[in-house]
Design an enzyme around this catalytic site. Structure first.
Site, PDB file in Angstrom:
ATOM      1  N   CYS A 185      41.414  39.752  45.233  1.00 16.73           N
ATOM      2  CA  CYS A 185      41.675  41.069  44.636  1.00 16.73           C
ATOM      3  C   CYS A 185      40.392  41.846  44.346  1.00 16.73           C
ATOM      4  O   CYS A 185      40.437  43.046  44.096  1.00 16.73           O
ATOM      5  CB  CYS A 185      42.495  40.925  43.369  1.00 16.73           C
ATOM      6  SG  CYS A 185      41.735  39.878  42.133  1.00 16.73           S
TER       7      CYS A 185
ATOM      8  N   CYS B  10      44.488  49.769  45.036  1.00 18.37           N
ATOM      9  CA  CYS B  10      45.437  49.382  43.985  1.00 18.37           C
ATOM     10  C   CYS B  10      44.820  48.284  43.105  1.00 18.37           C
ATOM     11  O   CYS B  10      44.825  48.386  41.873  1.00 18.37           O
ATOM     12  CB  CYS B  10      46.733  48.908  44.628  1.00 18.37           C
ATOM     13  SG  CYS B  10      48.064  48.559  43.467  1.00 18.37           S
ATOM     14  N   CYS B  11      44.255  47.249  43.737  1.00 16.91           N
ATOM     15  CA  CYS B  11      43.601  46.184  42.958  1.00 16.91           C
ATOM     16  C   CYS B  11      42.423  46.745  42.157  1.00 16.91           C
ATOM     17  O   CYS B  11      42.174  46.301  41.032  1.00 16.91           O
ATOM     18  CB  CYS B  11      43.090  45.078  43.882  1.00 16.91           C
ATOM     19  SG  CYS B  11      44.332  43.877  44.396  1.00 16.91           S
TER      20      CYS B  11
END
Ligand code: SF4
Length: 229
Positions: free
Chosen positions: A225, A117-118
């Protein structure tokens, strides 16, 4: 135009020469060296670096990674920054909207595969956004936590082939608080609710320990992240 070798050597020399310099001096050096090819990134947690940069380099580009998952307070801070400061906020969005990502990868990917996702919502968009620039300044500080304790004031990002600048690297939490108070700076309202590091809403809680980043991906091994790699 400077070559990659020129820039990496420049970064190495500046890291040594500017280790004891003030944030203003570091920003002035970066502005003198790179002009409009210097960009700032901001998470819109506070406005210390933006305030300093707007004085040293009026009109400077400020990249904000708009992941689609931010708190409304963060979006409000971004909008206020654009209104108040002489900076050019560039709102960078991922290739896929949250709805498109949900359709392709299933809902709440952040809960199942936060690295992926990051990667799609932060790392790849930042890489694209930084392409036109030669230098990237951010608000990284050594006091942010163990993963950032070794942050140099200037370094060479070999992956992105640009110079990284961290004018606040040596600042303590107290220095940040003093600067905010002295200059009556706006901050993200969530700071008053115990959020000491603010990222996407689904992955951010108020700090759970003395580590200011302890509320990020709480309960997972993940601590960053991926944009710093
Ligand atoms: S912080 Fe969470 S929601 Fe934001 S991009 Fe990373 S995994 Fe996704």
């Amino acid at each position: 135009m400077s070559t990659t070798t020129d820039l990496s050597e420049l970064a190495l020399t500046a890291a040594h020469d500017l280790e004891d310099a003030s944030a203003e001096e570091i920003l002035t050096w970066a502005h003198d060296e790179f002009g409009s090819r210097l960009v700032l990134t901001s998470s819109m947690t506070d406005t210390v670096l933006i305030d300093l940069a707007a004085k040293v380099a009026p009109g400077i580009d400020v990249v904000f990674l708009d992941t689609g998952y931010h708190f409304v307070e963060t979006i409000g801070t971004r909008d206020a920054v654009q209104s108040v400061y002489d900076v050019n906020v560039i709102n960078v969005t991922p290739e896929l909207t949250v709805a498109e990502q949900d359709a392709q990868y299933g809902e709440d990917l952040f809960a199942r595969d936060p690295d992926r996702c990051c990667g799609m919502r932060k790392v790849a968009p930042l890489g694209r956004a930084l392409e036109p620039y030669a230098a990237w300044a951010s608000g990284l500080r050594r006091a942010d936590g163990p993963t950032r304790a070794g942050t140099p004031v200037v370094s060479w990002d070999a992956r992105r082939r640009l110079v990284r600048v961290a004018p606040l690297a040596r600042w303590s939490d107290e220095q940040v608080a003093d600067y905010i108070e002295t200059n009556a700076l706006m901050v993200n309202p969530l700071l008053d609710d115990g959020y000491t590091s603010i990222g996407c809403a689904p992955c951010t809680l108020p700090a759970t320990s003395d580590d200011p980043r302890s509320g990020r991906w709480a309960g997972l091994a993940k601590t960053e992240c991926g944009i710093l790699q």
